[in-house]
Scaffold this motif. Structure first.
Motif, PDB file in Angstrom:
ATOM      1  N   GLY A  97      34.821  -1.829  -1.781  1.00 25.68           N
ATOM      2  CA  GLY A  97      35.318  -1.037  -0.050  1.00 25.68           C
ATOM      3  C   GLY A  97      36.594  -0.225  -0.930  1.00 25.68           C
ATOM      4  N   PHE A  98      37.866  -0.829  -1.368  1.00 29.42           N
ATOM      5  CA  PHE A  98      38.793  -0.337  -1.744  1.00 29.42           C
ATOM      6  C   PHE A  98      38.267   1.025  -2.460  1.00 29.42           C
ATOM      7  CE2 PHE A  98      42.544   0.302  -4.317  1.00 29.42           C
ATOM      8  CZ  PHE A  98      43.742   0.691  -3.461  1.00 29.42           C
ATOM      9  N   LEU A  99      37.649   0.871  -3.830  1.00 28.63           N
ATOM     10  CA  LEU A  99      37.291   1.111  -4.904  1.00 28.63           C
ATOM     11  C   LEU A  99      36.582   2.496  -4.821  1.00 28.63           C
ATOM     12  CD1 LEU A  99      37.072  -1.689  -7.498  1.00 28.63           C
ATOM     13  CD2 LEU A  99      39.333   0.741  -7.008  1.00 28.63           C
ATOM     14  N   ASN A 100      35.095   2.341  -3.266  1.00 31.00           N
ATOM     15  CA  ASN A 100      34.675   2.978  -2.667  1.00 31.00           C
ATOM     16  C   ASN A 100      35.206   4.002  -2.348  1.00 31.00           C
ATOM     17  OD1 ASN A 100      32.095   2.393  -4.866  1.00 31.00           O
ATOM     18  ND2 ASN A 100      32.260   1.251  -3.435  1.00 31.00           N
ATOM     19  N   ASN A 101      36.058   4.333  -1.472  1.00 33.96           N
ATOM     20  CA  ASN A 101      36.834   4.595  -0.281  1.00 33.96           C
ATOM     21  C   ASN A 101      36.246   4.939   0.939  1.00 33.96           C
ATOM     22  OD1 ASN A 101      38.710   5.871  -2.080  1.00 33.96           O
ATOM     23  ND2 ASN A 101      37.693   7.400  -3.225  1.00 33.96           N
ATOM     24  N   SER A 102      35.212   3.718   0.903  1.00 37.79           N
ATOM     25  CA  SER A 102      34.909   3.202   2.569  1.00 37.79           C
ATOM     26  C   SER A 102      35.459   2.002   3.288  1.00 37.79           C
ATOM     27  CB  SER A 102      34.030   2.199   2.114  1.00 37.79           C
ATOM     28  OG  SER A 102      33.179   1.936   0.948  1.00 37.79           O
TER      29      SER A 102
END
Length: 121
Positions: A97-102
């Motif tokens: 989620g952090f890496l996908n900005n979600s």
């Protein structure tokens, strides 16, 4: 390249007690992909130890549920980004989620300076 540390319990889920967690999952990211993941045992909890130790491990970002103001300040002084208010999910889901900005962050679980177990400073 980023190194992202997440305090976890034995099951790989976010541990809400940052300063007293049993493990950290440390993910190494390159070009948006996780290239390495390792579970590490932190040193014994003492004021100021975890921010110094994690920054010495090359950690660039920390994702946690809550953390005391002193720990936030120490991470900031060392150039480590601290993201608080993470949901109680698996560290793998959190880092994706952090890496996908979600990644959805809420309020810092540790909203006062001396709450036993979450101050981490």
């Amino acid at each position: 390249m980023k190194k992202i540390a997440i305090p976890i319990n034995e099951n790989g889920m976010l541990d809400g007690h940052f300063g007293h967690c049993k493990f950290f999952n440390v993910f190494t990211e390159e070009n948006g992909q996780i290239i390495n993941q390792e579970r590490v045992i932190p040193p014994p909890h003492e004021p100021g130890v975890l921010p110094k130790w994690l920054s010495e491990q090359g950690v660039t970002d920390v994702i946690t549920g809550g953390m005391g103001q002193m720990a936030l300040k120490l991470f900031n002084q060392r150039g480590v980004n601290a993201f608080v208010g993470a949901p109680q999910e698996s560290s793998v889901d959190l880092v994706h989620g952090f890496l996908n900005n979600s990644l959805s962050l809420t309020a810092n679980y540790c909203d006062h300076e001396h709450h036993e177990g979450c101050n981490g400073h």
